[in-house]
Design a protein around this motif. Structure first.
Motif, PDB file in Angstrom:
ATOM      1  N   ARG A  48       1.002  -1.345   0.022  1.00 11.49           N
ATOM      2  CA  ARG A  48      -0.072   0.104  -0.035  1.00 11.49           C
ATOM      3  C   ARG A  48       0.874   1.959  -0.193  1.00 11.49           C
ATOM      4  O   ARG A  48       0.715   2.297  -0.504  1.00 11.49           O
ATOM      5  N   GLY A  49       1.783   1.358  -0.310  1.00  8.76           N
ATOM      6  CA  GLY A  49       2.817   2.355   0.196  1.00  8.76           C
ATOM      7  C   GLY A  49       3.192   3.204   1.689  1.00  8.76           C
ATOM      8  O   GLY A  49       3.688   4.173   1.636  1.00  8.76           O
ATOM      9  N   GLU A  50       2.389   2.361   2.347  1.00  7.16           N
ATOM     10  CA  GLU A  50       2.675   3.407   3.715  1.00  7.16           C
ATOM     11  C   GLU A  50       4.258   3.111   4.319  1.00  7.16           C
ATOM     12  O   GLU A  50       4.441   4.042   5.179  1.00  7.16           O
ATOM     13  N   ILE A  51       5.242   2.051   3.643  1.00 13.77           N
ATOM     14  CA  ILE A  51       6.550   2.050   4.513  1.00 13.77           C
ATOM     15  C   ILE A  51       7.323   1.570   3.593  1.00 13.77           C
ATOM     16  O   ILE A  51       6.647   1.029   2.513  1.00 13.77           O
ATOM     17  N   GLY A  52       8.292   2.160   3.379  1.00 12.58           N
ATOM     18  CA  GLY A  52       9.189   2.446   2.253  1.00 12.58           C
ATOM     19  C   GLY A  52      10.518   1.112   2.378  1.00 12.58           C
ATOM     20  O   GLY A  52      10.167   0.322   3.298  1.00 12.58           O
ATOM     21  N   ASP A  53      10.970   0.666   1.432  1.00 16.53           N
ATOM     22  CA  ASP A  53      12.319  -0.018   1.493  1.00 16.53           C
ATOM     23  C   ASP A  53      12.978  -0.230   2.060  1.00 16.53           C
ATOM     24  O   ASP A  53      12.839  -1.745   2.623  1.00 16.53           O
ATOM     25  N   GLU A  54      13.265   0.103   2.795  1.00 15.04           N
ATOM     26  CA  GLU A  54      14.882   0.362   4.035  1.00 15.04           C
ATOM     27  C   GLU A  54      13.902   0.148   5.427  1.00 15.04           C
ATOM     28  O   GLU A  54      14.138  -1.317   5.939  1.00 15.04           O
ATOM     29  N   GLU A  55      12.491   0.694   5.543  1.00 17.38           N
ATOM     30  CA  GLU A  55      11.830   0.023   6.775  1.00 17.38           C
ATOM     31  C   GLU A  55      11.245  -1.312   6.560  1.00 17.38           C
ATOM     32  O   GLU A  55      10.894  -2.500   7.211  1.00 17.38           O
ATOM     33  N   ARG A  83      12.152  -3.923   4.997  1.00 13.61           N
ATOM     34  CA  ARG A  83      13.847  -4.496   4.360  1.00 13.61           C
ATOM     35  C   ARG A  83      14.476  -4.431   6.200  1.00 13.61           C
ATOM     36  O   ARG A  83      14.662  -6.160   6.810  1.00 13.61           O
ATOM     37  N   ARG A  84      14.375  -4.293   7.193  1.00 14.12           N
ATOM     38  CA  ARG A  84      14.940  -3.477   8.521  1.00 14.12           C
ATOM     39  C   ARG A  84      13.277  -4.913   9.308  1.00 14.12           C
ATOM     40  O   ARG A  84      13.973  -5.638  10.267  1.00 14.12           O
ATOM     41  N   ARG A  85      12.506  -4.462   9.018  1.00 15.45           N
ATOM     42  CA  ARG A  85      11.515  -5.278   9.820  1.00 15.45           C
ATOM     43  C   ARG A  85      11.329  -6.580   9.634  1.00 15.45           C
ATOM     44  O   ARG A  85      10.630  -6.960  10.176  1.00 15.45           O
ATOM     45  N   LYS A  86      10.821  -6.638   8.574  1.00 16.96           N
ATOM     46  CA  LYS A  86      11.230  -8.136   8.046  1.00 16.96           C
ATOM     47  C   LYS A  86      12.786  -8.975   8.535  1.00 16.96           C
ATOM     48  O   LYS A  86      12.204  -9.876   9.050  1.00 16.96           O
ATOM     49  N   GLY A  87      13.553  -8.723   7.991  1.00 16.01           N
ATOM     50  CA  GLY A  87      14.578  -8.829   9.104  1.00 16.01           C
ATOM     51  C   GLY A  87      14.604  -8.998  10.721  1.00 16.01           C
ATOM     52  O   GLY A  87      15.002  -9.961  10.855  1.00 16.01           O
TER      53      GLY A  87
END
Length: 67
Positions: free
Chosen positions: A51-58, A60-64
């Motif tokens: 939905r575009g609520e979070i960016g790429d960097e966030e 990847r960080r949260r997925k990790g």
């Protein structure tokens, strides 16, 4: 007088046939999760990213951070 038992038997046969048709045409598992191996947290994270609520960097960080 013999017509009533015959109609009852015929009605039961028709109901049995209809019940068989309904159970044969209904999907066995109508509701399945899109990715059963993913956790609910990962699914929510993917949806927020889509939905575009979070960016790429966030993302990847949260997925990790997820187990």
């Amino acid at each position: 007088m013999w017509i009533w038992p015959a109609l009852i038997v015929l009605g039961l046969l028709v109901l049995g046939y209809l019940a068989l048709m309904v159970t044969q045409t209904r999907p066995s598992d109508a509701v399945t999760p899109p990715h059963p191996d993913r956790s609910p947290a990962r699914t929510i994270l993917d949806e927020r990213y889509a939905r575009g609520e979070i960016g790429d960097e966030e993302y990847r960080r949260r997925k990790g951070d997820l187990p």
